[in-house]
Structure formats: C-alpha cells, structure tokens
Design an enzyme around this catalytic site. Sequence first.
Site, mmCIF file in Angstrom:
data_model
loop_
_atom_site.group_PDB
_atom_site.id
_atom_site.type_symbol
_atom_site.label_atom_id
_atom_site.label_comp_id
_atom_site.label_asym_id
_atom_site.label_seq_id
_atom_site.Cartn_x
_atom_site.Cartn_y
_atom_site.Cartn_z
ATOM 1 N N HIS A 134 25.406 -8.184 -28.166
ATOM 2 C CA HIS A 134 25.595 -6.594 -27.253
ATOM 3 C C HIS A 134 26.053 -7.902 -25.469
ATOM 4 C CE1 HIS A 134 25.924 -2.911 -29.107
ATOM 5 N NE2 HIS A 134 23.868 -3.531 -29.111
ATOM 6 N N ASP A 170 24.417 -3.820 -38.341
ATOM 7 C CA ASP A 170 23.849 -3.785 -37.063
ATOM 8 C C ASP A 170 23.722 -1.921 -36.561
ATOM 9 O OD1 ASP A 170 21.432 -4.719 -34.683
ATOM 10 O OD2 ASP A 170 22.727 -2.609 -34.560
ATOM 11 N N HIS A 172 24.511 -0.552 -34.134
ATOM 12 C CA HIS A 172 25.376 -0.172 -33.499
ATOM 13 C C HIS A 172 26.671 -1.676 -32.816
ATOM 14 C CE1 HIS A 172 21.518 0.121 -31.434
ATOM 15 N NE2 HIS A 172 22.571 1.031 -31.073
ATOM 16 N N ASP A 259 18.242 -1.843 -37.523
ATOM 17 C CA ASP A 259 18.336 -0.196 -37.033
ATOM 18 C C ASP A 259 19.086 0.637 -37.693
ATOM 19 O OD1 ASP A 259 21.231 -1.460 -36.025
ATOM 20 O OD2 ASP A 259 20.106 -1.491 -33.656
HETATM 21 ZN ZN LIG Z 1 21.886 -2.016 -33.028
#
Ligand SMILES: [Zn+2]
Length: 394
Positions: A134, A170, A172, A259
């Site tokens: 990120h 991931d 995200h 995650d």
């Molecule tokens: Zn993540």
Amino acid sequence: MSADVQVVWSPALLGYDFGDGHPMAPLRLDLTMRLADALGLLDGPGMRVVGAEPVTDAVLETVHEAAYVAAVRAASEPGGAGDALRGLGTADDPVFPGMHEAAARVVGGSVDVAMAVWSGEAEHGVNLTGGMHHAMPGAASGFCVYNDAAVAIRALLAAGAERVAYVDVDAHHGDGVQAVFWDDPRVLTVSVHESGHTLFPGTGHPRETGGPGAEGSAVNVALPARTSDAGWLRAIDAVVPPVLRAFRPQVVVSQHGCDAHVEDPITNLDVSIDAGRRAVEMVHALAHEVADGRWVALGGGGYAVVDVVPRAWAHVIAEAVHRPVDPGLRLPEAWQAEVVARYGRRAPARMTDGVDAEFRPWSAGYDPADDVDRAVRATRAAVFPLLGLDPELD
Ligand SMILES: [Zn+2]
Ligand SMILES: [Zn+2]
C-alpha cells in the site's frame, strides 16, 4: 540456472513494529520463522537464509519522493512528529523510533532477493517481511511505510529486466504497486482481492487497466465479500495464468498476504490455509512455466497472528524450497509449546484447515448469475483484449 533458494530473515527485521495493539504485530514473523525452522525448512542443500540491511535513500527514491523519505526520517527520531498529509502518525501508520531504518531494512531484503534471482545466484527468493503493497510514492498507507515490492521491481528494471509480473493475492488491492507502475508497460500488476466496495483501500476495480502507453498492464479482480476457497481459486485460475502467459515476464514477483483467510480479523474473505497453499503452488508453477523459474515471493497482510500466518507462510517457504509440507502434518510439539508458553493459548494442531480447497477450473465454463463469476468476467472483459486475449475463450 542455480537451484538455490534465498530466504530473507534476521531478528533485526522484527524492528518494523507499530506498537502494542497494532494489527501488524512483528510476532507473526517471529512465529512464522520459528515454525519454518522447526519444520526443517531453513536448512538443507541450496538453502540460504540471509539477513537484510537498510537500503540507501537513493534506492528508496527510485520509488518514493525525497520529501517523503525525509519526512519518514524526521518522524523516526525519538519524539519525532507524524505528518498526517503523508500518512505518518495516523492510526494505521503510527510513528515509532527507528521507523525509517526498520522499513528501509524490509526493502533491503526484497531488493537483495530480487537481485539474487535476477543474477541467477538463486532460483527463488522469499522475503515474508516484505509485501508492503500500500505504500505510495509520497505517503505511508495501510501499515506500509516503504513499498519494498515496487523498489525491488525498480531494481530489476534497472538491472535490465524488460518485463516483470507482480501477482498479489492479499485480500486488499495492491494499490501502491499498481500506482507506481501505472504508466509503465514493462510491469504487469495483477491483484486478486476483496472488492474496494467493502474493503480498504477502495480501489482495484476491473476497469483499472493501466495508464497511457501501458494499457493492459494493470489487472484487477475484485471479489465479493465472503468469497470462499472454490471461488477464490477459480478467480485466480481464470485470470492469472492467461495474463502471465500473454505478458511473458522474465521474473515473477508475488505477494502472499494471507489476510484472505476466513479467520482474519480485518477482511471479509473466507479462504483457507489449504487454498492459500494451492495459490502458492499455482504461482510457483507459473514462474517455472513463463519466467524460467525466476520467482520472488513476498509476504504482506495477515492478522490472525497465531492461527493463520505461521502456517500460511511456512507453506510459502516450503513451496519455494521444493519441499512441500504435508497438510496433514502436526505442528511440531516444541513450536506448539512455545505458543502456549508465550501466549497462554493453543495454536492449530495441523498444517491444514482440513478442507480440500477444490475448485472448478474456468475452462469448465461459468455461471453468469454467480457473483464470483460475474467479477471474473468483468476483469476478463476489461483487460483481456488489451493483452491480445479473448475474454470468452482464453
Ligand atoms: Zn491485506
Ligand atoms: Zn521452483
């Protein structure tokens, strides 16, 4: 090409620590590497565990703005202040003494394994402390200070790589890596994640396909919340192999944030350890198929610190060292005892969640009414033609 495998680890990497109560506890790395060691994965012929040194500002600035690096440095001094406009000193990214050095060390690990893989010194490289996808050029975001994946890819390009594929599973969206290479046709970023409609960072929609001159270089699969093994693996199968075959990367850099697991406290996907392992196998096989085996595997998110991360990432190491761990294997007693002693609770007993992680391959057909299949079709429709692929046939 060498069959050696290089794994980044030293306790110094535990210094990336936002403090008590923050979800990204360094403990997850400590438990992971202890488990990998207890499983015997860190020794053996051709296996090298290497430490990591912080990279210089010049290396960071191949991705990050100089003013941002300076802000991180300032925030890292004892009593240093945050800079909310640069994401520093926020709830997600609190500042702590030594933050700059700790984050730059994580980058060093990823750059080193990428260079080892590119030079042929190692066939595969693993840095589970990395995958800070990120972080943006000018700001910290989502627990990520410096974007080690992007800096490592920049280093590969500087070393002469002409096509690098980044695959991110991931939960995200891998927004920082996508942003850095948005206009760069040499880097294909592929992210399979929970839809931005229900999860941070809110981006990663199918129609994000790359900037001018790099059309088709960003691939996003945005899955509905509650997608479970069969859908998650089916989505990966429907998108990742065809786009990697079309792009023909010389190196595959993958991010294995775990995650997406059903027990992860901060996401809404319902994936198992076993599906995660299948995904690692798929990426590994693709690296051999399309990139002559050049594969750099990174960590990422994963906040079920005891129950999920150590098992998920021990499987990543096991896959990379070509010594896959039998899912039915009991976790070593000594490791179990360590968890009980330190945390007063038991860890899962086996390397599996006890599920098959089976899925129906995309080639077997799709259901236009199924939410996962609709998400996959949206991605294929948006980006496949830009890569010379047929959304219906390939
Ligand atoms: Zn993540
Ligand atoms: Zn291999």
